[in-house]
Scaffold this active site. Structure first.
Site, PDB file in Angstrom:
ATOM      1  N   GLY A  41      -0.631  23.693  53.683  1.00  0.00           N
ATOM      2  CA  GLY A  41       0.394  24.772  53.713  1.00  0.00           C
ATOM      3  C   GLY A  41      -0.304  26.063  53.764  1.00  0.00           C
ATOM      4  N   LYS A  42       0.007  26.672  54.619  1.00  0.00           N
ATOM      5  CA  LYS A  42      -0.794  28.081  54.486  1.00  0.00           C
ATOM      6  C   LYS A  42      -1.057  28.972  53.409  1.00  0.00           C
ATOM      7  CE  LYS A  42      -1.495  30.330  58.418  1.00  0.00           C
ATOM      8  NZ  LYS A  42      -2.855  29.765  58.736  1.00  0.00           N
ATOM      9  N   LEU A 221     -11.803  36.438  64.965  1.00  0.00           N
ATOM     10  CA  LEU A 221     -12.517  36.121  66.376  1.00  0.00           C
ATOM     11  C   LEU A 221     -13.312  34.925  66.179  1.00  0.00           C
ATOM     12  CD1 LEU A 221     -13.623  39.832  67.125  1.00  0.00           C
ATOM     13  CD2 LEU A 221     -11.502  38.612  67.843  1.00  0.00           C
ATOM     14  N   GLU A 223     -16.369  32.557  65.889  1.00  0.00           N
ATOM     15  CA  GLU A 223     -17.602  32.813  65.870  1.00  0.00           C
ATOM     16  C   GLU A 223     -18.152  33.979  66.118  1.00  0.00           C
ATOM     17  OE1 GLU A 223     -18.568  30.789  70.444  1.00  0.00           O
ATOM     18  OE2 GLU A 223     -19.214  29.694  68.541  1.00  0.00           O
ATOM     19  N   ASP A 253      -6.822  30.604  56.597  1.00  0.00           N
ATOM     20  CA  ASP A 253      -6.458  30.437  55.244  1.00  0.00           C
ATOM     21  C   ASP A 253      -7.611  30.932  54.218  1.00  0.00           C
ATOM     22  OD1 ASP A 253      -3.912  29.853  56.077  1.00  0.00           O
ATOM     23  OD2 ASP A 253      -4.412  27.785  55.719  1.00  0.00           O
TER      24      ASP A 253
END
Length: 307
Positions: A41-42, A221, A223, A253
C-alpha cells in the site's frame, strides 16, 4: 536533536506478488515461478521508508477485520510506526494489490477494500495528531475527498504538505493550493496537466502543474533521476544512481518517504531530492516494497550518482 516527525495518511494493502519470466499476452496463461504475500500500500510503504531512515512516523488509514489487516498492522509496528490511528473496518476486506514481476518491471492491479472507508471524518478526528508532526505525506489510494481534506487541514495547521499524486487523477484547485510539494512521475505529470511530459516538454508540463496551485513540482524520472521546479525559479535536475534492479515496486514510495524524512530533518530542497534519489535507488535492490526500504546504514554503500 529531535527525530523528524512524519505523519502518513494513505493506503494499506497486502501485496500478492507473482514472479514470472515474462508478462502474459492477452488471453494467455503462464506458469509463475514464485508467489509472495508482502505488506504494501502506498501509504504504508512510505511510512516504512520514513521510519527506517529514522523518522518518528505515524500511519493513518484503514484495514479490514481480516487476517491481512492484522498482519499489516503488526508489520508496521515492527518498524516502530505508530498504528493507533489505523482503524479496522468491520465486514470489509483489507485492500490488496496484485503485482506481477517480470523482465525487471511490474504490472499492478489494486483493489481498494477498506482503504475506500478512510473518510474525511476520520481525518477530522485526528487533527491533534496531525498538528504534532512536521510533515504530512498523502497519496491518492484513499478517497479523493479524504486526501483533499488532509491537505486542507494540514495547511490550516501550518504543516508542510507532500502530495504523491498516484494513481493520477484530476485534482480540485482547493486541494492543490494547499500542497507544498507534489511528486508525480512523468506519466502522472502528463495525466494531471494534459501535456506530454517527455523530453523537452518536461518543463512545460511542470510549469503547467505549478500554475494549478502547488508551491513546488518534483518529477521523478526513473533512471534519469529527478527534476524540481519552484515558481519564479529555473528547472533543476538531480541525477540518479546505478544499481542492480531486483524489484521496482516500491521505488516511488521509497522516494517520497525519503523526501519527507529529509525535508523534516531540515535539508534544503536540492539536498532532500538527492537523498530521495538515493533512497529510491537502494529500494529496488530487494524484493518487496517494504522489505526493500533502506536504513541510513544501507545508504552508505552508494557513493556518487550517475553524471
Amino acid at each position: 536533536m529531535n527525530k523528524p516527525r512524519i505523519v502518513v495518511i494513505g493506503s494499506l494493502n497486502m501485496d500478492i506478488v507473482v514472479e514470472t519470466s515474462r508478462f502474459p499476452r492477452v488471453g494467455e496463461t503462464l506458469t509463475g515461478e514464485h508467489v509472495h504475500f508482502i505488506p504494501g500500500g502506498k501509504g504504508a510503504n512510505q511510512a516504512v521508508a520514513a521510519a527506517r531512515l529514522g523518522g518518528q512516523t505515524t500511519m493513518i488509514g484503514s484495514v479490514g477485520d481480516d487476517m491481512f489487516g492484522q498482519s499489516l498492522i503488526e508489520s508496521l509496528q515492527q518498524d516502530a510506526i505508530s498504528t493507533d490511528h489505523v482503524i479496522r473496518i468491520a465486514g470489509t476486506p483489507t485492500g490488496i494489490a496484485s503485482i506481477m514481476l517480470a523482465e525487471s518491471d511490474n504490472q499492478i492491479v489494486v483493489v481498494p477494500g477498506a482503504n475506500a472507508s478512510c473518510l474525511p471524518e476520520h481525518i477530522q478526528a485526528v487533527e491533534q495528531v496531525i498538528a504534532e508532526h512536521d510533515i504530512v505525506l498523502v497519496q491518492l489510494e484513499i478517497p479523493l475527498e479524504t486526501a483533499s481534506a488532509v491537505c486542507q487541514l494540514a495547511k490550516k495547521l501550518g504543516k508542510i504538505v507532500i502530495l504523491n499524486p498516484a494513481p493520477a487523477r484530476e485534482l480540485p484547485e482547493a486541494m492543490l493550493k494547499c500542497v507544498d510539494y507534489i511528486t508525480p512521475n512523468r506519466l502522472e505529470l502528463a495525466t494531471l496537466t494534459g501535456i506530454d511530459a517527455s523530453g523537452d516538454h518536461l518543463q512545460t508540463a511542470m510549469e503547467a502543474l505549478l500554475e494549478m496551485g502547488p508551491s513546488c513540482v518534483i518529477t521523478t524520472l526513473g533512471e534519469e533521476g529527478s527534476a524540481f521546479l519552484r515558481k519564479g525559479e529555473t528547472l533543476v535536475k538531480v541525477p540518479a544512481y546505478r544499481v542492480p534492479v531486483v524489484d521496482t515496486t516500491g521505488a516511488g514510495d521509497a522516494y517520497n518517504g525519503g523526501l519527507a524524512y529529509a525535508l523534516a530533518a531540515g535539508n534544503e530542497l536540492k539536498e532532500a531530492v538527492a537523498f530521495a534519489c538515493k533512497v529510491s535507488a537502494m529500494s529496488v535492490t530487494k524484493l518487496g516494497a517494504q522489505a526493500g526500504m533502506p536504513t541510513q546504514e544501507d545508504l552508505k554503500i552508494l557513493n556518487q550518482p550517475i553524471r
